[in-house]
Design a protein around this motif. Structure first.
Motif, short mmCIF file in Angstrom:
data_model
loop_
_atom_site.label_atom_id
_atom_site.label_comp_id
_atom_site.label_asym_id
_atom_site.label_seq_id
_atom_site.Cartn_x
_atom_site.Cartn_y
_atom_site.Cartn_z
N LEU A 78 -2.76 13.45 -10.79
CA LEU A 78 -2.72 12.52 -11.90
C LEU A 78 -3.87 12.79 -12.86
CD1 LEU A 78 -2.08 9.19 -9.93
CD2 LEU A 78 -0.37 10.65 -11.03
N ASP A 79 -3.75 12.23 -14.06
CA ASP A 79 -4.85 12.24 -15.01
C ASP A 79 -5.94 11.28 -14.54
OD1 ASP A 79 -3.42 14.00 -16.60
OD2 ASP A 79 -2.62 12.41 -17.90
N GLN A 80 -7.15 11.44 -15.06
CA GLN A 80 -8.25 10.57 -14.66
C GLN A 80 -7.93 9.11 -14.93
OE1 GLN A 80 -12.16 11.68 -16.13
NE2 GLN A 80 -12.90 9.58 -16.00
N GLU A 81 -7.33 8.82 -16.07
CA GLU A 81 -7.02 7.43 -16.42
C GLU A 81 -6.03 6.82 -15.43
OE1 GLU A 81 -6.83 10.03 -18.44
OE2 GLU A 81 -8.60 9.70 -19.71
N GLU A 82 -5.12 7.61 -14.92
CA GLU A 82 -4.16 7.11 -13.94
C GLU A 82 -4.85 6.83 -12.60
OE1 GLU A 82 0.04 9.13 -15.14
OE2 GLU A 82 -1.54 10.53 -14.54
N TYR A 83 -5.77 7.69 -12.20
CA TYR A 83 -6.54 7.40 -10.99
C TYR A 83 -7.39 6.14 -11.17
CZ TYR A 83 -5.31 11.82 -8.74
OH TYR A 83 -4.62 12.85 -8.14
N GLU A 84 -7.90 5.94 -12.37
CA GLU A 84 -8.67 4.72 -12.64
C GLU A 84 -7.80 3.48 -12.45
OE1 GLU A 84 -10.12 5.39 -16.57
OE2 GLU A 84 -11.78 6.68 -15.92
N GLU A 85 -6.54 3.55 -12.87
CA GLU A 85 -5.61 2.44 -12.68
C GLU A 85 -5.39 2.17 -11.19
OE1 GLU A 85 -3.61 0.19 -14.70
OE2 GLU A 85 -5.41 0.67 -15.85
N LEU A 86 -5.19 3.23 -10.42
CA LEU A 86 -4.97 3.06 -8.99
C LEU A 86 -6.22 2.54 -8.29
CD1 LEU A 86 -2.83 6.21 -8.06
CD2 LEU A 86 -2.06 3.90 -8.65
N PHE A 87 -7.38 2.99 -8.75
CA PHE A 87 -8.64 2.50 -8.19
C PHE A 87 -8.78 0.99 -8.38
CE2 PHE A 87 -13.20 1.54 -8.93
CZ PHE A 87 -13.67 1.77 -7.64
N LYS A 88 -8.40 0.52 -9.56
CA LYS A 88 -8.47 -0.92 -9.84
C LYS A 88 -7.54 -1.72 -8.92
CE LYS A 88 -9.45 -0.27 -14.78
NZ LYS A 88 -8.88 -0.39 -16.15
N HIS A 89 -6.49 -1.05 -8.42
CA HIS A 89 -5.50 -1.75 -7.59
C HIS A 89 -5.66 -1.43 -6.10
CE1 HIS A 89 -3.67 -2.42 -11.52
NE2 HIS A 89 -2.95 -3.36 -10.95
N GLY A 90 -6.78 -0.82 -5.73
CA GLY A 90 -7.08 -0.72 -4.31
C GLY A 90 -7.15 0.66 -3.70
N VAL A 91 -6.89 1.71 -4.46
CA VAL A 91 -6.99 3.07 -3.91
C VAL A 91 -8.46 3.50 -3.91
CG1 VAL A 91 -6.45 5.51 -4.32
CG2 VAL A 91 -4.66 3.77 -4.52
N ASP A 92 -8.93 4.06 -2.80
CA ASP A 92 -10.33 4.48 -2.74
C ASP A 92 -10.51 5.96 -2.44
OD1 ASP A 92 -10.48 4.76 0.29
OD2 ASP A 92 -9.98 2.65 0.14
N GLY A 93 -9.40 6.70 -2.22
CA GLY A 93 -9.54 8.11 -1.92
C GLY A 93 -8.35 8.92 -2.36
N VAL A 94 -8.56 10.23 -2.47
CA VAL A 94 -7.47 11.14 -2.84
C VAL A 94 -7.54 12.38 -1.96
CG1 VAL A 94 -8.85 12.25 -4.67
CG2 VAL A 94 -6.35 12.43 -4.71
N THR A 95 -6.39 12.79 -1.47
CA THR A 95 -6.24 14.06 -0.77
C THR A 95 -5.36 14.96 -1.60
OG1 THR A 95 -6.54 13.23 1.49
CG2 THR A 95 -5.19 15.19 1.22
N VAL A 96 -5.81 16.19 -1.81
CA VAL A 96 -4.97 17.15 -2.52
C VAL A 96 -5.24 18.53 -1.94
CG1 VAL A 96 -6.68 17.40 -4.39
CG2 VAL A 96 -4.31 18.12 -4.76
N SER B 176 3.37 -1.17 -5.00
CA SER B 176 3.25 -0.96 -3.56
C SER B 176 1.88 -1.39 -3.05
CB SER B 176 3.48 0.53 -3.22
OG SER B 176 4.76 0.95 -3.62
N LEU B 177 0.85 -1.11 -3.84
CA LEU B 177 -0.51 -1.45 -3.44
C LEU B 177 -0.71 -2.96 -3.33
CD1 LEU B 177 -2.38 1.17 -5.61
CD2 LEU B 177 -2.43 1.07 -3.10
N GLN B 178 -0.02 -3.72 -4.16
CA GLN B 178 -0.10 -5.18 -4.05
C GLN B 178 0.34 -5.64 -2.67
OE1 GLN B 178 2.22 -6.54 -7.47
NE2 GLN B 178 0.34 -7.21 -8.46
N VAL B 179 1.35 -4.97 -2.13
CA VAL B 179 1.83 -5.30 -0.79
C VAL B 179 0.85 -4.78 0.26
CG1 VAL B 179 3.67 -4.91 0.89
CG2 VAL B 179 4.24 -5.25 -1.53
N LEU B 180 0.42 -3.55 0.13
CA LEU B 180 -0.33 -2.88 1.18
C LEU B 180 -1.75 -3.41 1.33
CD1 LEU B 180 0.92 0.72 0.37
CD2 LEU B 180 1.55 -0.66 2.36
N ARG B 181 -2.33 -3.91 0.28
CA ARG B 181 -3.70 -4.42 0.37
C ARG B 181 -3.80 -5.64 1.28
NH1 ARG B 181 -7.65 -4.67 -4.64
NH2 ARG B 181 -8.96 -5.15 -2.86
#
Length: 367
Positions: free
Chosen positions: A161-179, A143-148
């Motif tokens: 998510l686990d830290q490693e999963e957030y790291e994957e999302l960060f590499k693909h364009g996520v810059d923030g988290v709301t929880v 989805s991020l490939q489209v949205l970026r």
């Protein structure tokens, strides 16, 4: 160490008795200070402080202009999926609620993105029900490939998510988290989260820290007001935000103030949080944490949101849909909760300009 250790220290304090012991002189003393301690913040959430809301509002406005200028960040939520494996008493997406579930295809993600981008919005937050099968990291990356292509800042409000999963999302364009912790009372938390991975209080509590360690620059937290006594819940939320701000100096820490809204199911809030209560909670956070962002969503009515503008708010949603596919196909399925302010982005922009604020549609881009 995590915030949980701090939480354990304070969770069983006699909050009601302590709040009632605060006097007007205590409030006046705090309002005369430049920097506030945790104890000062507590004072501003007390019943005694209700008589000083105007003074708090004036100081909150001054601090907000000092740290943020007369600007207002605009954003929109984008719901990708309403599949969820949790049974939660207060949420329309709960597994036990029977309605046609949906997950957006990549073509539908792009269609939603085009509609949102046509409004001028450059900041979005991705939401989904908590289902690692339907909103997996791989699905989110696709989805991020489209949205970026359309947005300069993308945050997520999904299953923790686990830290490693957030790291994957960060590499693909996520810059923030709301929880949202939903409620800081562990007993109530276990009662309202009947089944599913969301029952793990500690794992959810530590989510912002895992996101920060993964490199995410924006951390947004909050409690769902109405689940427990709002003064205590607001106090712990503020301490949580302060902890994150001190531990992760490069992160932007924000606080939201969602109140219970109508949803599928019969769950009723334990506490009715009035407009006056919400204003006090918001002002207290602004005075305690002058550098933190404050977000008010379209859960609140237009009139009330308008009245909050000078009181410390720095971020607002506009023209929001809480429906999967709701921008390109309005009302196609179940919404997570009802919204109260359905004004368009242009209407919100004009309102802000008329009040002397600059609407900010883009202030960040991940490169």
């Amino acid at each position: 160490m995590s915030f949980y250790e701090k939480f354990v220290e304070i969770k069983d304090l006699p909050f009601d008795e302590m709040f009632q012991s605060v006097t007007g002189k205590d409030v006046e003393r705090v309002l005369g200070k430049e920097r506030l301690s945790e104890e000062d913040y507590f004072v501003l959430l007390s019943p005694a402080a209700e008589n000083y809301l105007e003074d708090m509002a004036q100081k909150a406005h001054q601090l907000t202009v000092q740290h943020f200028g007369r600007t207002m960040q605009l954003y929109l939520p984008l719901y990708l999926s309403d599949y969820c494996v949790n049974i939660c008493k207060y949420c329309s997406f709960s597994l036990n609620n029977d309605f046609p579930r949906r997950r957006l295809s990549m073509e539908e993600v792009e269609r939603e993105a085009k509609v949102i981008a046509s409004m001028g919005i450059k900041h979005i937050i991705l939401l989904s029900g908590e289902s690692k099968q339907h909103s997996s990291v791989d699905y989110l990356k696709e989805s991020l490939q489209v949205l970026r292509k359309y947005f300069s800042s993308i945050a997520v409000e999904i299953q923790p998510l686990d830290q490693e999963e957030y790291e994957e999302l960060f590499k693909h364009g996520v810059d923030g988290v709301t929880v949202y912790q939903e409620v800081y009372n562990e007993e109530i938390y276990r009662d309202i989260h009947v089944k599913g991975p969301k029952r793990d209080f500690r794992y959810r509590l530590d989510t912002p820290e895992r996101g920060a360690k993964a490199g995410l620059r924006s951390l947004n937290i909050g409690t769902l007001l109405g689940m427990d006594e709002w003064r205590k819940e607001s106090y712990i939320t503020g301490l949580h935000a302060n902890y994150l701000q001190q531990k992760f100096l490069e992160a932007e820490v924000g606080v939201s103030f969602p109140r219970m809204r109508p949803h599928a199911g019969s769950f009723q809030p334990k506490v009715i949080v009035s407009d006056k209560n919400l204003v006090q909670a918001m002002l207290a956070v602004r005075l305690f944490l002058p550098r933190s962002g404050i977000n008010i969503s379209t859960r609140e009515t237009p009139e009330f949101r308008d009245s909050l503008l000078p009181l410390g708010v720095t971020k607002m949603s506009a023209a929001s849909s809480t429906v999967v596919g709701g921008y390109s196909e309005p009302d196609v399925t179940q919404s997570q909760f009802e919204i109260s302010d359905d004004r368009s982005v242009e209407e919100i922009k004009e309102l802000l300009k008329s009040r002397g604020y600059q609407p900010v549609l883009k202030d960040w881009e991940l490169v």
